[in-house]
Design a protein around this motif. Sequence first.
Motif, PDB file in Angstrom:
ATOM      1  N   GLU A   8      -8.105  -2.482  -0.113  1.00 35.66           N
ATOM      2  CA  GLU A   8      -7.870  -1.974  -1.466  1.00 35.66           C
ATOM      3  C   GLU A   8      -7.359  -3.037  -2.437  1.00 35.66           C
ATOM      4  O   GLU A   8      -7.537  -2.907  -3.648  1.00 35.66           O
ATOM      5  CB  GLU A   8      -6.863  -0.798  -1.436  1.00 35.66           C
ATOM      6  CG  GLU A   8      -7.408   0.491  -0.838  1.00 35.66           C
ATOM      7  CD  GLU A   8      -7.509   0.472   0.679  1.00 35.66           C
ATOM      8  OE1 GLU A   8      -6.866  -0.390   1.310  1.00 35.66           O
ATOM      9  OE2 GLU A   8      -8.247   1.303   1.243  1.00 35.66           O
TER      10      GLU A   8
ATOM     11  N   LYS B 202      -3.708   4.828   0.726  1.00 36.31           N
ATOM     12  CA  LYS B 202      -3.999   4.295   2.057  1.00 36.31           C
ATOM     13  C   LYS B 202      -2.719   4.114   2.861  1.00 36.31           C
ATOM     14  O   LYS B 202      -2.641   4.496   4.028  1.00 36.31           O
ATOM     15  CB  LYS B 202      -4.719   2.950   1.941  1.00 36.31           C
ATOM     16  CG  LYS B 202      -5.279   2.477   3.283  1.00 36.31           C
ATOM     17  CD  LYS B 202      -4.979   1.047   3.555  1.00 36.31           C
ATOM     18  CE  LYS B 202      -5.735   0.532   4.748  1.00 36.31           C
ATOM     19  NZ  LYS B 202      -7.084   0.177   4.491  1.00 36.31           N
ATOM     20  N   LEU B 203      -1.713   3.533   2.232  1.00 39.00           N
ATOM     21  CA  LEU B 203      -0.465   3.267   2.950  1.00 39.00           C
ATOM     22  C   LEU B 203       0.177   4.575   3.423  1.00 39.00           C
ATOM     23  O   LEU B 203       0.662   4.662   4.550  1.00 39.00           O
ATOM     24  CB  LEU B 203       0.503   2.471   2.065  1.00 39.00           C
ATOM     25  CG  LEU B 203       0.069   1.031   1.763  1.00 39.00           C
ATOM     26  CD1 LEU B 203       0.977   0.405   0.711  1.00 39.00           C
ATOM     27  CD2 LEU B 203       0.066   0.178   3.035  1.00 39.00           C
TER      28      LEU B 203
ATOM     29  N   TYR C 154      -1.883   6.187   6.274  1.00 46.99           N
ATOM     30  CA  TYR C 154      -1.646   5.533   7.559  1.00 46.99           C
ATOM     31  C   TYR C 154      -0.252   5.856   8.121  1.00 46.99           C
ATOM     32  O   TYR C 154      -0.045   5.803   9.315  1.00 46.99           O
ATOM     33  CB  TYR C 154      -1.763   4.007   7.395  1.00 46.99           C
ATOM     34  CG  TYR C 154      -3.180   3.478   7.529  1.00 46.99           C
ATOM     35  CD1 TYR C 154      -4.269   4.204   7.052  1.00 46.99           C
ATOM     36  CD2 TYR C 154      -3.427   2.253   8.133  1.00 46.99           C
ATOM     37  CE1 TYR C 154      -5.557   3.723   7.172  1.00 46.99           C
ATOM     38  CE2 TYR C 154      -4.720   1.762   8.259  1.00 46.99           C
ATOM     39  CZ  TYR C 154      -5.782   2.506   7.776  1.00 46.99           C
ATOM     40  OH  TYR C 154      -7.054   2.023   7.911  1.00 46.99           O
ATOM     41  N   SER C 155       0.701   6.143   7.226  1.00 50.60           N
ATOM     42  CA  SER C 155       2.100   6.247   7.652  1.00 50.60           C
ATOM     43  C   SER C 155       2.529   7.658   8.012  1.00 50.60           C
ATOM     44  O   SER C 155       3.622   7.855   8.542  1.00 50.60           O
ATOM     45  CB  SER C 155       3.019   5.738   6.537  1.00 50.60           C
ATOM     46  OG  SER C 155       2.691   4.428   6.181  1.00 50.60           O
TER      47      SER C 155
ATOM     48  N   LEU D 165      -4.491   2.169  -3.174  1.00 49.97           N
ATOM     49  CA  LEU D 165      -3.721   1.454  -2.154  1.00 49.97           C
ATOM     50  C   LEU D 165      -2.521   2.283  -1.688  1.00 49.97           C
ATOM     51  O   LEU D 165      -2.240   2.380  -0.483  1.00 49.97           O
ATOM     52  CB  LEU D 165      -3.239   0.108  -2.714  1.00 49.97           C
ATOM     53  CG  LEU D 165      -2.374  -0.718  -1.766  1.00 49.97           C
ATOM     54  CD1 LEU D 165      -3.139  -1.108  -0.513  1.00 49.97           C
ATOM     55  CD2 LEU D 165      -1.847  -1.960  -2.465  1.00 49.97           C
TER      56      LEU D 165
ATOM     57  N   TYR E 191       3.856   2.073  11.757  1.00 49.45           N
ATOM     58  CA  TYR E 191       3.607   3.157  10.804  1.00 49.45           C
ATOM     59  C   TYR E 191       2.185   3.715  10.948  1.00 49.45           C
ATOM     60  O   TYR E 191       1.948   4.863  10.611  1.00 49.45           O
ATOM     61  CB  TYR E 191       3.786   2.625   9.370  1.00 49.45           C
ATOM     62  CG  TYR E 191       5.216   2.681   8.866  1.00 49.45           C
ATOM     63  CD1 TYR E 191       6.283   2.421   9.713  1.00 49.45           C
ATOM     64  CD2 TYR E 191       5.489   2.998   7.543  1.00 49.45           C
ATOM     65  CE1 TYR E 191       7.580   2.472   9.260  1.00 49.45           C
ATOM     66  CE2 TYR E 191       6.796   3.052   7.080  1.00 49.45           C
ATOM     67  CZ  TYR E 191       7.840   2.785   7.934  1.00 49.45           C
ATOM     68  OH  TYR E 191       9.134   2.838   7.472  1.00 49.45           O
TER      69      TYR E 191
END
Lengths: 269, 269
Positions: free
Chosen positions: B263, A99-100, A103-104, A96, B103
């Motif tokens: 996730e 992923k964050l 994406y950022s 996770l 983001y």
Amino acid sequence: MIGVRKAFEEIHQYGVNISTHLFKQSDPKTFNTETKLILENNPEGVVLAPFFLRESKEFIEELMKRNIPYVFIDSNLNECCKLSFIGQNSFQSGTLAAKLLDYSVPAEASILILHFAKQLDNMNHLVQREKGFYEYFSKNRPESKRKLITREIADPTSEESQNVIKTLLQTNPEILGIFVTNSQVYYLANILEELNLTNIRVIGHDLINENISFLKKGIVDFLICQRPEEQGYNAIITLFEHLILKKEVKSENYTSIDIITKENVDYYK
Amino acid sequence: MIGVRKAFEEIHQYGVNISTHLFKQSDPKTFNTETKLILENNPEGVVLAPFFLRESKEFIEELMKRNIPYVFIDSNLNECCKLSFIGQNSFQSGTLAAKLLDYSVPAEASILILHFAKQLDNMNHLVQREKGFYEYFSKNRPESKRKLITREIADPTSEESQNVIKTLLQTNPEILGIFVTNSQVYYLANILEELNLTNIRVIGHDLINENISFLKKGIVDFLICQRPEEQGYNAIITLFEHLILKKEVKSENYTSIDIITKENVDYYK
């Protein structure tokens, strides 16, 4: 401890006693001292955060010899005959986090994975988080040329370590995302604030006060959390159900993997 | 309804009865029919989702005339003399959606805000979400030239509406992020799947099965959720505490604003 107290209130009428033992996350010796005390008291069951791999295994061996059941919280060791594990899936929380940050951060930027830990190989849940992090990228971005850099910093409080991080960031301006694998992300946030590096996305773990403060300032972007009081409560109740009620209990009990930002932190319970 | 049933189990020993009335989110008339039935039953208290602004106000006026206390869930109306509100802060959840898309989408890309709703001005919580969304950008990105486009689609099931969306996306390839302000994001996901538009980040609301399926496929990226069973439970208990225990109750009781991705969805409780 809130969850433990809540569980105790519910079950103390059954004659259950709970004694608590705390250790320092920075010092395996304090873990050893406490486990010795626990064994002297010869409890009927143990709830344990197996934070240090080697020291936990020694303790567990002794518990098994004595037929004392034990429940893991926080961190999981797969190879042991635990009664139950209650906590986050560390591999998945690493996925996770990946992923964050994916994406950022622009596709061509580099991402730094920072372990603030002595003897990383002794700390299973941090290793699992890193594995999950890398797995996300190899699975979802197989073609990507994004650079992932991993560094271990034994003592983030030392000036020497802080200088290592500063140099790393200053010589690698393409690092635009940083994942700190434990709750000590505030040490990094301090450095970013000092260097006035405002364009780096940062993700860490756990809602401790220092981290909340940097989250609200916008220096830390995401914190991955769980509800620790639920963990303590469920661990005690699981042991109680096994020992007193003789019920069958679930061998794995994963807690939620919560994403906290500046925008939702005030509503998190 | 799980939370309502749980509350009922705890309090039915006090002689409390609960009757439930359901309406269609797409049809204010069904709301009117049910509120008439409720008034015929002359209850001692009401828990109400004031989904439709006008119809809710009419109903509330009648409750106030009869001195029947009411608790809002899900959506809040500030101007009414409710006993309590239990639910998400819609403005703040809009702000969070904006942060996640900000983001996730390149700085120069456009973002589309999609309302799947008839008579938007009659639906307070969607309006609040949109306000929060715009507020994020005006506060945090005052210099940005990013285009935010808002569209209202009355009926996402009609072929005509679906063609409007398709044309919008095909003629505006710079739209790389879409925020659907309610739980109907799966209608958009269907279109994106059909057009094979895989590079658009999508955020919507609520963990309904259709949405979870598109989340797992990677077509929907984020779902903003709350724990609906907590809402129902707390609403009934609040009314009970006021009516039977004569306790003072909190006038606002915000639930968490949870971020769910592919996730962490399997660990969400």
